[in-house]
Scaffold this motif. Structure first.
Motif, PDB file in Angstrom:
ATOM      1  N   ARG A 142     -12.211  34.723 -13.013  1.00  0.00           N
ATOM      2  CA  ARG A 142     -11.347  34.713 -14.195  1.00  0.00           C
ATOM      3  C   ARG A 142      -9.998  34.096 -13.854  1.00  0.00           C
ATOM      4  O   ARG A 142      -9.412  34.399 -12.816  1.00  0.00           O
ATOM      5  CB  ARG A 142     -11.121  36.146 -14.697  1.00  0.00           C
ATOM      6  N   LEU A 143      -9.525  33.223 -14.725  1.00  0.00           N
ATOM      7  CA  LEU A 143      -8.171  32.688 -14.647  1.00  0.00           C
ATOM      8  C   LEU A 143      -7.315  33.371 -15.698  1.00  0.00           C
ATOM      9  O   LEU A 143      -7.737  33.529 -16.851  1.00  0.00           O
ATOM     10  CB  LEU A 143      -8.161  31.183 -14.918  1.00  0.00           C
ATOM     11  N   ASN A 144      -6.125  33.772 -15.315  1.00  0.00           N
ATOM     12  CA  ASN A 144      -5.161  34.313 -16.255  1.00  0.00           C
ATOM     13  C   ASN A 144      -3.845  33.568 -16.068  1.00  0.00           C
ATOM     14  O   ASN A 144      -3.299  33.508 -14.964  1.00  0.00           O
ATOM     15  CB  ASN A 144      -4.964  35.809 -16.018  1.00  0.00           C
ATOM     16  N   LEU A 145      -3.367  32.960 -17.149  1.00  0.00           N
ATOM     17  CA  LEU A 145      -2.083  32.271 -17.132  1.00  0.00           C
ATOM     18  C   LEU A 145      -1.094  33.093 -17.938  1.00  0.00           C
ATOM     19  O   LEU A 145      -1.352  33.388 -19.113  1.00  0.00           O
ATOM     20  CB  LEU A 145      -2.183  30.871 -17.754  1.00  0.00           C
ATOM     21  N   THR A 146       0.008  33.494 -17.331  1.00  0.00           N
ATOM     22  CA  THR A 146       1.057  34.177 -18.073  1.00  0.00           C
ATOM     23  C   THR A 146       2.294  33.294 -18.086  1.00  0.00           C
ATOM     24  O   THR A 146       2.780  32.862 -17.032  1.00  0.00           O
ATOM     25  CB  THR A 146       1.399  35.566 -17.498  1.00  0.00           C
ATOM     26  N   LEU A 147       2.779  33.010 -19.287  1.00  0.00           N
ATOM     27  CA  LEU A 147       3.955  32.172 -19.483  1.00  0.00           C
ATOM     28  C   LEU A 147       5.142  33.082 -19.776  1.00  0.00           C
ATOM     29  O   LEU A 147       5.039  34.007 -20.588  1.00  0.00           O
ATOM     30  CB  LEU A 147       3.747  31.206 -20.653  1.00  0.00           C
ATOM     31  N   ARG A 148       6.282  32.797 -19.135  1.00  0.00           N
ATOM     32  CA  ARG A 148       7.440  33.674 -19.242  1.00  0.00           C
ATOM     33  C   ARG A 148       8.736  32.862 -19.264  1.00  0.00           C
ATOM     34  O   ARG A 148       8.792  31.771 -18.709  1.00  0.00           O
ATOM     35  CB  ARG A 148       7.501  34.635 -18.041  1.00  0.00           C
ATOM     36  N   GLU A 149       9.736  33.429 -19.884  1.00  0.00           N
ATOM     37  CA  GLU A 149      11.105  32.940 -19.768  1.00  0.00           C
ATOM     38  C   GLU A 149      11.783  33.745 -18.670  1.00  0.00           C
ATOM     39  O   GLU A 149      11.895  34.968 -18.782  1.00  0.00           O
ATOM     40  CB  GLU A 149      11.885  33.168 -21.066  1.00  0.00           C
ATOM     41  N   THR A 150      12.255  33.080 -17.640  1.00  0.00           N
ATOM     42  CA  THR A 150      12.958  33.823 -16.596  1.00  0.00           C
ATOM     43  C   THR A 150      14.380  34.185 -17.011  1.00  0.00           C
ATOM     44  O   THR A 150      14.929  35.202 -16.577  1.00  0.00           O
ATOM     45  CB  THR A 150      13.036  33.040 -15.282  1.00  0.00           C
ATOM     46  N   GLY A 151      15.003  33.327 -17.838  1.00  0.00           N
ATOM     47  CA  GLY A 151      16.401  33.530 -18.185  1.00  0.00           C
ATOM     48  C   GLY A 151      17.347  33.207 -17.031  1.00  0.00           C
ATOM     49  O   GLY A 151      18.525  33.535 -17.087  1.00  0.00           O
ATOM     50  N   LEU A 152      16.842  32.553 -15.993  1.00  0.00           N
ATOM     51  CA  LEU A 152      17.648  32.286 -14.802  1.00  0.00           C
ATOM     52  C   LEU A 152      18.388  30.959 -14.859  1.00  0.00           C
ATOM     53  O   LEU A 152      19.256  30.696 -14.030  1.00  0.00           O
ATOM     54  CB  LEU A 152      16.768  32.328 -13.554  1.00  0.00           C
ATOM     55  N   GLY A 153      18.007  30.110 -15.808  1.00  0.00           N
ATOM     56  CA  GLY A 153      18.715  28.840 -15.954  1.00  0.00           C
ATOM     57  C   GLY A 153      18.663  28.025 -14.687  1.00  0.00           C
ATOM     58  O   GLY A 153      17.623  27.812 -14.084  1.00  0.00           O
ATOM     59  N   GLY A 154      19.832  27.581 -14.238  1.00  0.00           N
ATOM     60  CA  GLY A 154      19.897  26.736 -13.054  1.00  0.00           C
ATOM     61  C   GLY A 154      20.022  27.491 -11.760  1.00  0.00           C
ATOM     62  O   GLY A 154      20.214  26.895 -10.706  1.00  0.00           O
TER      63      GLY A 154
ATOM     64  N   LEU B  93      -2.979  34.089 -21.293  1.00  0.00           N
ATOM     65  CA  LEU B  93      -4.191  33.355 -21.667  1.00  0.00           C
ATOM     66  C   LEU B  93      -5.290  33.655 -20.659  1.00  0.00           C
ATOM     67  O   LEU B  93      -5.048  33.646 -19.453  1.00  0.00           O
ATOM     68  CB  LEU B  93      -3.917  31.853 -21.691  1.00  0.00           C
ATOM     69  N   SER B  94      -6.488  33.904 -21.156  1.00  0.00           N
ATOM     70  CA  SER B  94      -7.626  34.248 -20.292  1.00  0.00           C
ATOM     71  C   SER B  94      -8.708  33.185 -20.383  1.00  0.00           C
ATOM     72  O   SER B  94      -9.047  32.725 -21.477  1.00  0.00           O
ATOM     73  CB  SER B  94      -8.226  35.601 -20.713  1.00  0.00           C
ATOM     74  N   ILE B  95      -9.261  32.820 -19.219  1.00  0.00           N
ATOM     75  CA  ILE B  95     -10.375  31.867 -19.161  1.00  0.00           C
ATOM     76  C   ILE B  95     -11.360  32.354 -18.110  1.00  0.00           C
ATOM     77  O   ILE B  95     -10.956  32.793 -17.023  1.00  0.00           O
ATOM     78  CB  ILE B  95      -9.898  30.448 -18.786  1.00  0.00           C
TER      79      ILE B  95
ATOM     80  N   ASN C 100      -3.090  33.542 -12.117  1.00  0.00           N
ATOM     81  CA  ASN C 100      -3.845  34.449 -11.247  1.00  0.00           C
ATOM     82  C   ASN C 100      -5.328  34.149 -11.336  1.00  0.00           C
ATOM     83  O   ASN C 100      -5.876  34.005 -12.438  1.00  0.00           O
ATOM     84  CB  ASN C 100      -3.608  35.905 -11.658  1.00  0.00           C
ATOM     85  N   PHE C 101      -5.976  34.089 -10.174  1.00  0.00           N
ATOM     86  CA  PHE C 101      -7.431  33.933 -10.128  1.00  0.00           C
ATOM     87  C   PHE C 101      -8.048  35.233  -9.622  1.00  0.00           C
ATOM     88  O   PHE C 101      -7.693  35.725  -8.544  1.00  0.00           O
ATOM     89  CB  PHE C 101      -7.850  32.778  -9.224  1.00  0.00           C
ATOM     90  N   TYR C 102      -8.966  35.783 -10.418  1.00  0.00           N
ATOM     91  CA  TYR C 102      -9.674  37.004 -10.069  1.00  0.00           C
ATOM     92  C   TYR C 102     -11.124  36.661  -9.729  1.00  0.00           C
ATOM     93  O   TYR C 102     -11.830  36.056 -10.545  1.00  0.00           O
ATOM     94  CB  TYR C 102      -9.733  37.961 -11.267  1.00  0.00           C
ATOM     95  N   ASP C 103     -11.567  37.044  -8.532  1.00  0.00           N
ATOM     96  CA  ASP C 103     -13.010  37.008  -8.292  1.00  0.00           C
ATOM     97  C   ASP C 103     -13.578  38.337  -8.791  1.00  0.00           C
ATOM     98  O   ASP C 103     -12.867  39.144  -9.393  1.00  0.00           O
ATOM     99  CB  ASP C 103     -13.330  36.744  -6.819  1.00  0.00           C
ATOM    100  N   GLY C 104     -14.849  38.588  -8.545  1.00  0.00           N
ATOM    101  CA  GLY C 104     -15.489  39.782  -9.084  1.00  0.00           C
ATOM    102  C   GLY C 104     -14.945  41.088  -8.542  1.00  0.00           C
ATOM    103  O   GLY C 104     -15.118  42.145  -9.166  1.00  0.00           O
ATOM    104  N   GLU C 105     -14.267  41.028  -7.397  1.00  0.00           N
ATOM    105  CA  GLU C 105     -13.746  42.245  -6.774  1.00  0.00           C
ATOM    106  C   GLU C 105     -12.249  42.443  -6.993  1.00  0.00           C
ATOM    107  O   GLU C 105     -11.714  43.489  -6.637  1.00  0.00           O
ATOM    108  CB  GLU C 105     -14.026  42.200  -5.257  1.00  0.00           C
TER     109      GLU C 105
END
Length: 225
Positions: free
Chosen positions: A207-219, A145-147, A120-125
């Motif tokens: 701001r950049l926010n990276l969220t890493l997740r396991e979907t559990g969806l497999g194939g 993770l936040s940058i 996700n990219f957040y601008d000031g608004e």
């Protein structure tokens, strides 16, 4: 390091851990460069349209699986129909390192296998309303993770969008992990503090926010449990 004094590591709630300044400047620069490439496609950065007709103020690009309200798919049918960029193994390794940092020996780090990232990219608004991450079949922790610019991250309870909640300032390089009893806690971003980013990260603003997740969806390809 942000500010003149080190910020303490904090357990915000059971299973929810804030680790300030976890990403080195070099790692942040690498992630910013990678995010720029991913934002160009095959599925470009976009404002997500909501079922009720609204549009999210953040802009998002996905890896591995494409998220749209409220499911995952292999192709971005709400954008251009293209298959999303693959989820790289080096990012999964970073996720496992993040989990080890947050939870230590209490975490089954070796079994953590994130297969999607929402960037996700957040601008000031831009803002993010209180919500749960619950489209995943897996209950594995979410690594965030936040940058760039500092934000106010509101971390709530698992029952509703209201109180009790805790406001946490997430600065560039910060790690936030939530799992276990807090995996389905409501959370959001009520505001971003423009102009607080270190230009050395490669971010000129926002701001950049990276969220890493396991979907559990497999194939699966339909994105549904």
């Amino acid at each position: 390091m942000s500010g003149l004094f080190p910020r303490p590591r904090t357990v915000v709630a059971p299973g929810a851990v804030h680790v300030p300044d976890w990403l080195s400047p070099g790692r942040q620069q690498k992630l910013v460069a990678a995010c720029r490439e991913w934002a160009r496609g095959p599925v470009p950065l976009r404002h997500t349209a909501l079922p009720g007709g609204g549009v999210m103020s953040v802009r998002t690009v996905c890896l591995g699986w494409h998220w749209q309200p409220y499911r995952y798919s292999r192709t971005a049918d709400d954008v251009n129909g293209a298959q999303v960029a693959p989820f790289p193994e080096w990012l999964a390794e970073l996720g496992r390192a993040a989990l080890a940092e947050a939870y230590g020996t209490r975490s089954p780090v070796g079994t953590y296998a994130p297969d999607t990232a929402l960037i996700n990219f957040y601008d000031g608004e831009a803002r993010m309303g209180m919500h749960q991450d619950k489209e995943e079949r897996s209950g594995a922790p979410v690594v965030s993770l936040s940058i760039g610019d500092t934000c106010v991250f509101r971390f709530g309870n698992t029952e509703n969008r209201g109180r009790p909640y805790t406001d946490v300032e997430l600065s560039s390089g910060d790690l936030f992990v939530f799992g276990g009893p807090s995996r389905y806690a409501y959370h959001g971003v009520p505001r971003v503090r423009p102009g607080t980013a270190d230009p050395g990260t490669g971010m000129s603003g926002g701001r950049l926010n990276l969220t890493l997740r396991e979907t559990g969806l497999g194939g699966r390809t339909d994105g549904r449990p």
